[in-house]
Design an enzyme around this catalytic site. Structure first.
Site, PDB file in Angstrom:
ATOM      1  N   ASP A 170     -21.187 -16.886  -4.750  1.00 57.95           N
ATOM      2  CA  ASP A 170     -21.615 -18.363  -5.019  1.00 57.95           C
ATOM      3  C   ASP A 170     -21.079 -19.171  -4.127  1.00 57.95           C
ATOM      4  O   ASP A 170     -19.665 -18.982  -3.741  1.00 57.95           O
ATOM      5  CB  ASP A 170     -21.409 -18.768  -6.286  1.00 57.95           C
ATOM      6  CG  ASP A 170     -22.285 -19.979  -6.887  1.00 57.95           C
ATOM      7  OD1 ASP A 170     -23.170 -20.446  -6.186  1.00 57.95           O
ATOM      8  OD2 ASP A 170     -21.910 -20.628  -7.822  1.00 57.95           O
ATOM      9  N   GLU A 229     -34.809 -15.996  -9.784  1.00 56.55           N
ATOM     10  CA  GLU A 229     -34.992 -17.407  -9.761  1.00 56.55           C
ATOM     11  C   GLU A 229     -34.819 -17.911  -8.556  1.00 56.55           C
ATOM     12  O   GLU A 229     -35.177 -19.287  -8.265  1.00 56.55           O
ATOM     13  CB  GLU A 229     -33.813 -18.052 -10.816  1.00 56.55           C
ATOM     14  CG  GLU A 229     -34.134 -17.896 -12.441  1.00 56.55           C
ATOM     15  CD  GLU A 229     -33.916 -16.274 -12.693  1.00 56.55           C
ATOM     16  OE1 GLU A 229     -34.696 -15.613 -13.560  1.00 56.55           O
ATOM     17  OE2 GLU A 229     -32.843 -15.750 -12.231  1.00 56.55           O
ATOM     18  N   ASN A 230     -34.179 -17.362  -7.396  1.00 57.13           N
ATOM     19  CA  ASN A 230     -33.691 -18.035  -6.295  1.00 57.13           C
ATOM     20  C   ASN A 230     -35.137 -18.412  -5.462  1.00 57.13           C
ATOM     21  O   ASN A 230     -35.062 -18.917  -4.396  1.00 57.13           O
ATOM     22  CB  ASN A 230     -33.020 -17.100  -5.386  1.00 57.13           C
ATOM     23  CG  ASN A 230     -31.611 -17.085  -5.939  1.00 57.13           C
ATOM     24  OD1 ASN A 230     -30.869 -16.252  -5.570  1.00 57.13           O
ATOM     25  ND2 ASN A 230     -31.100 -18.012  -6.610  1.00 57.13           N
ATOM     26  N   TRP A 231     -36.318 -17.910  -6.201  1.00 57.07           N
ATOM     27  CA  TRP A 231     -37.595 -17.824  -5.204  1.00 57.07           C
ATOM     28  C   TRP A 231     -38.057 -19.456  -5.313  1.00 57.07           C
ATOM     29  O   TRP A 231     -38.691 -20.176  -4.562  1.00 57.07           O
ATOM     30  CB  TRP A 231     -38.665 -17.267  -5.864  1.00 57.07           C
ATOM     31  CG  TRP A 231     -38.565 -15.653  -5.606  1.00 57.07           C
ATOM     32  CD1 TRP A 231     -38.227 -14.645  -6.641  1.00 57.07           C
ATOM     33  CD2 TRP A 231     -38.793 -15.049  -4.792  1.00 57.07           C
ATOM     34  NE1 TRP A 231     -38.220 -13.598  -6.114  1.00 57.07           N
ATOM     35  CE2 TRP A 231     -38.467 -13.624  -4.810  1.00 57.07           C
ATOM     36  CE3 TRP A 231     -39.372 -15.292  -3.188  1.00 57.07           C
ATOM     37  CZ2 TRP A 231     -38.822 -12.844  -3.827  1.00 57.07           C
ATOM     38  CZ3 TRP A 231     -39.568 -14.559  -2.381  1.00 57.07           C
ATOM     39  CH2 TRP A 231     -39.218 -13.224  -2.769  1.00 57.07           C
ATOM     40  N   GLY A 264     -23.933 -22.603   0.066  1.00 51.09           N
ATOM     41  CA  GLY A 264     -24.499 -23.680   0.398  1.00 51.09           C
ATOM     42  C   GLY A 264     -23.405 -24.999   0.185  1.00 51.09           C
ATOM     43  O   GLY A 264     -23.475 -25.584   1.147  1.00 51.09           O
TER      44      GLY A 264
END
Length: 256
Positions: A27, A74-76, A30
């Site tokens: 993680d 869920e990253n979609w 970003g």
């Protein structure tokens, strides 16, 4: 816990207490990029370099399985450009890294709903699995398009089907039955991580290996994934070695 040199870290490591299975939630890519006024994809690119570093470090320490949470179900929901970039990473990553994996006797495995990935991504990961299949050292296991609730739901459906067809009695269902229907079943006795590490300062599980980490040690570090180093990884293994795992029982030394 900070040590000044690699030598000090290695000296403090107990070679007889290296975790067999380490799982990592990678993680902070970003936020690492944002702090440097870079696009998020720059963080993901740097994060792939970190995967190479930590893979080799884990292999050299004697870890048997390294499971990395690469892309969740869920990253979609992320922006299309970012998802497309993430889907392109395996092709570049494996084309450059497979020779090093073979050199270090590391085999690649992938768990998740791989059939839902773009064809080029599917080909890249399956080629890597095929090219490293004869390696007998550490398993580098990518969780790709993986979500633990979906995994458990799929397992329940499979078990229910076996009961419906008469191949399994409901009274025969136990922990081992569920283990055998999860995506980690190919790891056998190594399916459950000894330690779960999450980078970036977040302290949650994020739908990762919910069944398998029932008795895993959890370690959270503020370091963003792109800043992870072999030295930090060694420090976290030392922290793990300071834990006393009782698996719900009593400490045999303290009896309390």
């Amino acid at each position: 816990m900070v040590f000044n040199t690699k030598k000090t870290q290695i000296e403090r490591l107990d070679p007889d207490n290296i975790p067999n299975h380490v799982a990592i939630i990678m993680d902070g890519n970003g936020r690492w990029a944002k702090r440097r006024h870079l696009p998020r994809i720059a963080g993901h690119k740097k994060g792939m370099d970190t995967v190479k570093t930590i893979t080799i470090a884990a292999s050299k320490l004697g870890v048997k399985v390294l499971t990395l949470y690469a892309f969740s179900t869920e990253n979609w929901k992320r922006p299309t450009d970012e998802v497309n970039y993430l889907m392109s990473l395996p092709t570049t990553f494996f084309s450059n890294f497979v020779p090093d994996l073979i050199k270090n006797n590391v085999s690649v495995k992938v768990m998740g709903y791989v059939d839902q990935l773009p064809p080029a991504t599917q080909k890249a990961v399956r080629d890597a699995v095929e090219q490293t299949k004869d390696c007998t050292g550490m398993v580098l296991n990518f969780a790709l398009n993986y979500g633990s609730r979906a995994e458990i739901t799929t397992a329940v459906k499979e078990i229910a089907q076996e009961v419906a067809t008469g191949n399994l009695a409901a009274t025969e269902i136990n922990d081992q039955t569920i283990d055998q229907h999860l995506m980690t079943n190919f790891l056998g006795d190594l399916a459950d991580p000894d330690v779960l590490i999450r980078s970036s300062g977040e302290e949650r599980i994020s739908n990762f290996l919910l069944w398998q980490i029932a008795y895993s040690e959890l370690i959270f570090t503020d370091t963003y994934w792109p800043d992870f180093t072999a030295e930090l990884f060694a420090n976290l293994i030392i922290e793990y070695q300071g834990r006393h795992r009782r698996f719900g029982g009593l400490d045999p030394d303290k009896k309390e």
